[in-house]
Motif scaffolding. Structure first.
Motif: not given
Length: 644
Positions: A585-599
């Motif tokens: 809920s805190h980070c989804v608004q910062d993405i523009n389109g599908p984003t790769e997850m972080v290791d």
């Protein structure tokens, strides 16, 4: 609230191991925004393998692969479902096995699900479900009989107090475990879908999410299990998806368009089919729901069998529907053309019902069929008709029929054949275009009409004939030879993008596509069909290793939903949504389109064999993984040197 502005110094200051954080807490200062992210990130980054258990340590008989791991609601017990017909019970904090139930089933155990603090259920390849009480494991409480193939999934609806099971027979059953009869529990088959792999419920049981061997997620919003069988009677997700891919109306599928209507108050259906670029998902084998029910985590195998992907899709209901979500097929449909490169990078497959590969403890059933084989071999599906919804001894049968008339069998078979051939030709021409054999201005409609003989429905054909009576503009015509097409046709274009179809009255002679009578009831000019277009729901993704082809790897969310644990070869890796380990809920608004997850963390070569299961504790920062050799490994936050 986003996560912009957090830096490494802030994350270190408010980590779980920082004395500054303790001083701030003791003096009564409130934590600033982002301090929770810093604490969670420091704990998860310190996850290390601290203990393990296997058959050699316990000096017991081999248990086979650990296919599933499940914690009790309070996190005091851990139950492992094992390949060699047994269940193993551990104390998660002492890392010791406290009980073993051998021959719990007649075949490998696939899944464990706690119903409350003392009762849990298991399912097996012997087609049964068993109920157990942790206070007395010498004998199972009850065996539930109803499935006709391997049972792979168990869910419990806290809203309806019903047990929900699904298997490779494509059926979903509900069991009222509080209502016994002389013969069995009260149960009912509420849905059937060919190629069904997993079925999950949201924590509040208001949504059901299913995944299939056709690369499709099916969401049922505002779930009502008591009316699900009646509302979805006769609905076939694969057939509707076939109609979407072919963009050609199949009446038997289009008649269920009302199930997708946003105004439905119960059991509204939605398809999710968007995947990351380069991932042509074929078999969605694993599925999990976010602890707050915000999204669905899945793992799929690409069509070329060269890669596996973990994806997170949004599943929250939306009342708004775009005008572009429907296509009115009462007017002449636009011509199919070579698709331009899209962001998703998906390819249309030539075989929409492609039989998947055998999987460890899973061999997907074919279209409407069941399989008979062991967990290590392949099998051939039996062609069986779809079973009607049925109920248990004390439940009433669902006699509901579809609200609209069903076309005759010959018409249905013809529609399915046309759609299948359309997809095959589209795939062929797309591959020709990618090899440079077809230019951008290639008239795809012409070759489609010649090779398949597909003609518009009778109502549309008559509309074309009326259009041909008007003065024709200047055309660049391409004549299809009469010997090549069942309906001799002339395809002419005003330009490269708008073909005009002028059909002659010569009858079909090929015998492949029978001509329809333009006066039939289901093809009147007033008939309007809609083909829903699926919303783009993909949020995050990550490409996985394709080691251990054919085995299902069970992913899991952490208890707070910040992390994803993904089996990775003979180890695991923890994937975060962003560098700060923030909540969705805190980070989804910062993405523009599908984003790769972080290791975030990798622990490799911890097991002797392929890791196929993982689970986070619901109460502690504790992670457990299991492999095909029967080894169970515990991971805990540890800031000192590794002791494993």
């Amino acid at each position: 609230m986003g996560t912009i502005g957090l830096d490494s110094s802030f994350m270190a200051k408010y980590s779980a191991y920082s004395p500054y954080r303790l001083i701030q807490r003791e003096t009564g200062f409130e934590n600033p925004v982002g301090a929770g992210n810093a604490m969670a990130r420091s704990l998860y980054r310190a996850m290390k393998p601290l203990a393990s258990w296997d058959c050699e340590i316990g000096n017991t008989a081999p248990i086979g692969g650990v296919f599933n791991l499940e914690f009790s609601p309070e996190g005091s017990l851990l139950v492992a479902a094992c390949e060699k017909k047994s269940i193993q019970i551990f104390d998660p904090l002492t890392h010791k096995r406290i009980h073993s139930v051998n021959d719990a089933h007649l075949d490998c155990v696939n899944c464990v699900k706690f119903l409350d603090g003392r009762m849990f259920a298991t399912c097996s390849d012997d087609t049964t479900i068993a109920l157990w009480d942790v206070r007395n494991l010498k004998k199972k409480i009850r065996s539930l009989l109803g499935h006709s193939n391997w049972v792979k999934n168990i869910e419990f609806s806290v809203k309806d107090k019903l047990l929900v099971t699904s298997g490779l027979d494509g059926s979903i059953y509900t069991w009222d475990i509080n209502s016994y009869t002389e013969f069995n529990l009260v149960y009912q088959r509420v849905f059937h879908a060919s190629g069904l792999m997993r079925c999950r419920l949201s924590p509040d049981a208001k949504q059901m999410v299913m995944c299939t061997t056709g690369g499709l997620l099916v969401i049922i919003h505002n779930l009502n299990l008591s009316t699900l069988s009646k509302d979805l009677h006769g609905f076939k997700p694969n057939l509707y998806r076939l109609m979407q891919r072919s963009q050609q109306v199949i009446p038997i599928a289009a008649m269920y368009d009302h199930l997708f209507d946003a105004k439905r108050t119960e059991n509204r259906v939605e398809f999710v089919s968007d995947f990351p670029e380069g991932n042509d998902a074929e078999v969605v084998s694993a599925l999990q729901i976010h602890p707050q029910g915000w999204c669905a985590l899945s793992r799929n195998i690409s069509h070329d069998d060269r890669s596996e992907w973990s994806c997170i899709h949004d599943i929250q209901p939306s009342d708004s529907v775009s005008d572009k979500s429907c296509r009115d097929s009462s007017s002449p449909p636009p011509p199919p053309r070579v698709p331009a490169p899209r962001r998703t990078g998906r390819r249309t497959r030539s075989h929409p019902y492609h039989q998947p590969r055998p999987m460890a403890a899973v061999t997907p059933a074919g279209e409407g069929g069941a399989t008979n084989s062991n967990s290590e071999g392949s099998s051939r599906p039996r062609a069986e008709p779809e079973p009607e919804p049925e109920a248990g001894p004390s439940a009433s049968r669902s006699d509901a029929s579809p609200a609209r008339p069903v076309p005759v069998l010959s018409s249905i078979q013809n529609d399915v054949w046309e759609a299948s051939i359309t997809i095959k030709q589209q795939r062929m021409l797309q591959e020709m275009y990618s090899r440079g054999q077809v230019g951008r201005n290639f008239n795809m409609q012409r070759i489609m009409g010649i090779n398949t003989g597909i003609s518009p429905p009778g109502a549309l054909r008559s509309r074309h004939l009326h259009a041909s009576a008007r003065p024709a503009p200047r055309l660049r015509a391409s004549a299809a030879p009469a010997s090549s097409a069942p309906d001799a046709a002339i395809y002419a274009t005003l330009d490269e993008s708008e073909p005009i179809h002028i059909h002659t009255s010569s009858p079909s002679t090929s015998g492949q596509t029978p001509r329809r009578d333009s006066t039939s009831e289901d093809e009147t000019p007033e008939t309007r069909h809609y083909i829903r277009q699926n919303r783009e729901r993909l949020l995050y993704y990550k490409e996985e290793t394709n080691l251990g082809k054919g085995f299902i790897k069970e992913l899991c969310f952490s208890a707070d939903g910040r992390l994803v644990c993904s089996p990775f070869g003979r180890g695991m890796r923890l994937l975060a949504l962003n560098d700060y380990c923030a909540e969705l809920s805190h980070c989804v608004q910062d993405i523009n389109g599908p984003t790769e997850m972080v290791d975030l963390v990798r622990s490799l070569f911890i097991h002797q064999d392929l890791v196929v299961s993982s689970k986070f504790s619901p109460r502690h920062h504790l992670l457990v993984t299991g492999c095909l050799e029967g080894k169970v490994v515990w991971y805990d936050p540890y800031s000192g040197p590794s002791v494993y």
